[in-house]
Motif scaffolding. Structure first.
Motif, PDB file in Angstrom:
ATOM      1  N   LEU A 143       0.854  -1.192   0.000  1.00 33.88           N
ATOM      2  CA  LEU A 143       0.000   0.000   0.000  1.00 33.88           C
ATOM      3  C   LEU A 143       0.889   1.242   0.000  1.00 33.88           C
ATOM      4  O   LEU A 143       1.923   1.265   0.663  1.00 33.88           O
ATOM      5  N   ASP A 144       0.443   2.268  -0.720  1.00 36.92           N
ATOM      6  CA  ASP A 144       1.156   3.542  -0.654  1.00 36.92           C
ATOM      7  C   ASP A 144       0.788   4.309   0.616  1.00 36.92           C
ATOM      8  O   ASP A 144       1.627   4.989   1.200  1.00 36.92           O
ATOM      9  N   ASP A 145      -0.500   4.198   0.971  1.00 40.63           N
ATOM     10  CA  ASP A 145      -0.986   4.922   2.147  1.00 40.63           C
ATOM     11  C   ASP A 145      -1.896   4.017   2.964  1.00 40.63           C
ATOM     12  O   ASP A 145      -2.605   3.177   2.419  1.00 40.63           O
ATOM     13  N   LEU A 146      -1.879   4.255   4.261  1.00 41.27           N
ATOM     14  CA  LEU A 146      -2.861   3.626   5.152  1.00 41.27           C
ATOM     15  C   LEU A 146      -3.577   4.751   5.888  1.00 41.27           C
ATOM     16  O   LEU A 146      -2.919   5.567   6.556  1.00 41.27           O
ATOM     17  N   VAL A 147      -4.899   4.802   5.721  1.00 35.09           N
ATOM     18  CA  VAL A 147      -5.684   5.874   6.334  1.00 35.09           C
ATOM     19  C   VAL A 147      -6.571   5.288   7.422  1.00 35.09           C
ATOM     20  O   VAL A 147      -7.370   4.383   7.157  1.00 35.09           O
ATOM     21  N   VAL A 191      -4.410   2.710  -1.652  1.00 34.74           N
ATOM     22  CA  VAL A 191      -4.713   3.245  -0.326  1.00 34.74           C
ATOM     23  C   VAL A 191      -5.510   2.227   0.488  1.00 34.74           C
ATOM     24  O   VAL A 191      -6.573   1.772   0.053  1.00 34.74           O
ATOM     25  N   GLY A 192      -5.004   1.883   1.644  1.00 30.00           N
ATOM     26  CA  GLY A 192      -5.746   1.037   2.573  1.00 30.00           C
ATOM     27  C   GLY A 192      -6.523   1.894   3.549  1.00 30.00           C
ATOM     28  O   GLY A 192      -6.055   2.963   3.967  1.00 30.00           O
ATOM     29  N   ILE A 193      -7.725   1.446   3.875  1.00 31.45           N
ATOM     30  CA  ILE A 193      -8.565   2.172   4.838  1.00 31.45           C
ATOM     31  C   ILE A 193      -9.082   1.159   5.844  1.00 31.45           C
ATOM     32  O   ILE A 193      -9.545   0.081   5.458  1.00 31.45           O
ATOM     33  N   VAL A 194      -9.004   1.483   7.121  1.00 24.84           N
ATOM     34  CA  VAL A 194      -9.621   0.627   8.125  1.00 24.84           C
ATOM     35  C   VAL A 194     -11.016   1.172   8.431  1.00 24.84           C
ATOM     36  O   VAL A 194     -11.148   2.284   8.960  1.00 24.84           O
ATOM     37  N   LEU A 195     -12.036   0.392   8.046  1.00 26.75           N
ATOM     38  CA  LEU A 195     -13.416   0.714   8.449  1.00 26.75           C
ATOM     39  C   LEU A 195     -13.549   0.200   9.873  1.00 26.75           C
ATOM     40  O   LEU A 195     -13.684  -0.990  10.113  1.00 26.75           O
TER      41      LEU A 195
END
Lengths: 325, 325
Positions: free
Chosen positions: A173-177, A307-311
């Motif tokens: 992943l480039d980003d983890l939000v 981009v990874g996102i944690v719901l």
């Protein structure tokens, strides 16, 4: 809370410790949301975690890390919701008592979940002082171990396991939000990136009406007073002390980039919550949808990236879904 | 529509035909709903199917069963929503034209989905006569093949594949509960049970305000007039002719039990929709939640049994979520 900060390897230990109890949640994607965002999004579905939020990871790690004698006296915490339910379920998984101090005005569905998992509820006033005093009373009466919702080394390490699993399922992943409130998920995610993905940038999504993490990290010292005003009921807490220390020291990539914080307006968070409902049929909390809102609000920042996102959770009180009124 | 009824084996053929295009949706479970229902429930998550509903299965089977020359002239249908979107997406998967006749008053989010998938929309009045006349006009102008939403052998066979997959993932079931409107899913499920699970009882959940299937199967002849009054916008159609023939002839088990129909009040459907949202974080249509409502409303009938439910779709217009107002 321990004075020792959790280390990156503690996330790996937590992952092994909670494996028999926590679910490996799915990673979701939605082409139409990718089109709207202009990047490739991978959503870690922690709203489908046991007890409906990532909080079960940290609570479970804390409960199962206790030595037997100490565990036998139970655990205690204060929580307006998800951490309380998570700790109750974690305690039940080990067969020990759980006491949850709940402030006046907490969301009804969350209190019902805490009670359903078998915890003893202790009501208190909605001030931090009242919460802490009530916890201390319970602790003195029972010998229960305090498990703070976020300012706790074992909790932080446990929360980091969500990012570990996301990296494993989604690849680089480039980003983890992730959303930031007290900073349990944020600090745990930082540790997970340190141990597994040194080049992935960590981005925190924070309600503009509760932006103490933004101001604390910018100033280099914790903002300790704030009157939060946001629909994100899971993000009203102030960044904890160990959480601040971990996030302030975190760097990623060759350029040693620090943690970024994106402040998000509630209206954008609510629109993102609605988008997730219509496009993915998933009902998540505003405190979760805020991470998507942060990405949608900064298209130049995220263009073309993975981009990874944690719901983070799905414990919505339907009567409070503002976008439906 | 062909005059030849689809046969059980046609469901197997459909399964192979749509496999490259349709998703194998997950099977969900929720302990707290099982507790409330007094039975073991397995939910086939067709709201997570492509285009948000099981309808993609039948549409895809119909589109890919066409011979090349015929396919080249496109397909046409009338639909207030999910079937139109499904056919549009299925046509796009084969690179052919799709015309969708949409009645006045259709749900806005469903029309938007149909257009997003590249179909040509043709508006008409909200009567069956107007729909059929407009379809016929399009057919004569373009040579497109009519793909009826439910009274079509290939559509019925395609819809049966959801039950096949549910049986494969969940193992033996005592009952399979599906919603019934025009009867595409119901008749397809009957065929699937005939080919794979002769002992599983088929139970149809029908809005009390649109209970033509109940009355038709009881009387042994199709009720052909009805003014539907229900929040289940996907279930307002009358049971189709081949659908009626298949369902009327269907028997299960040694006692040769006929199909059961459970009429459900809208209020119970809405409560079930809300329960699915709070307990599983899944947003489904009332037309889907009705199947859970049927089970919750008949605890003695289902006590202790293993019950499969097809959650048929998730294309909810948030502005119409009655339980949130």
């Amino acid at each position: 809370m321990s004075d020792v900060l959790p280390q990156p390897d503690d996330v790996l230990a937590a992952s092994a410790r909670i494996a028999p109890h926590a679910d490996v949640t799915p990673v979701l994607q939605a082409g139409s949301i990718d089109d709207a965002a202009g990047c490739t999004l991978r959503f870690k579905a922690e709203h489908l975690q046991r007890a409906g939020a990532f909080k079960f990871r940290g609570a479970c790690n804390a409960v199962w890390a206790l030595e037997a004698a100490q565990a036998g006296r139970g655990v205690v915490t204060h929580s307006s919701g998800n951490h309380g339910a998570a700790l109750a379920l974690a305690a039940r998984s080990r067969g020990i008592a759980c006491h949850v101090v709940v402030p006046a005005g907490a969301v009804a569905t969350k209190l019902a979940a805490i009670a359903r998992y078998g915890a003893v509820l202790h009501r208190c006033d909605a001030t931090l002082g009242s919460r802490e005093a009530t916890c201390e009373q319970v602790r003195q009466m029972t010998g229960a171990t305090m498990v703070h919702p976020y300012a706790d080394a074992r909790v932080i390490a446990g929360q980091g396991t969500a990012a570990l699993e996301l990296l494993q399922a989604a690849g680089a992943l480039d980003d983890l939000v992730v959303p930031v409130g007290g900073g349990g998920l944020a600090a745990g995610s930082a540790l997970a990136l340190q141990v597994r993905a040194a080049h992935t940038r960590l981005v925190l999504a924070e309600p503009r009406g509760a932006d103490d993490a933004l101001r604390s990290l910018r100033a280099g010292r914790r903002v300790e007073t704030l009157v939060p005003e946001t629909v994100c009921d899971g993000l009203r807490g102030l960044l904890g002390s160990p959480n601040f220390a971990i996030l302030g020291a975190h760097r990623s990539g060759d350029g040693a980039a620090p943690v970024e914080v994106i402040p998000v307006d509630d209206a954008d968070t609510v629109a993102a919550q609605r988008m997730l409902a219509t496009r993915t049929k998933q009902l998540v909390e505003p405190s979760s949808a805020i991470a998507l809102a942060a990405v949608l609000g900064a298209p130049a920042r995220f263009a073309g990236r993975r981009v990874g996102i944690v719901l983070s959770g799905g414990n919505v009180d339907p009567d409070r879904l503002a976008w439906l009124h």
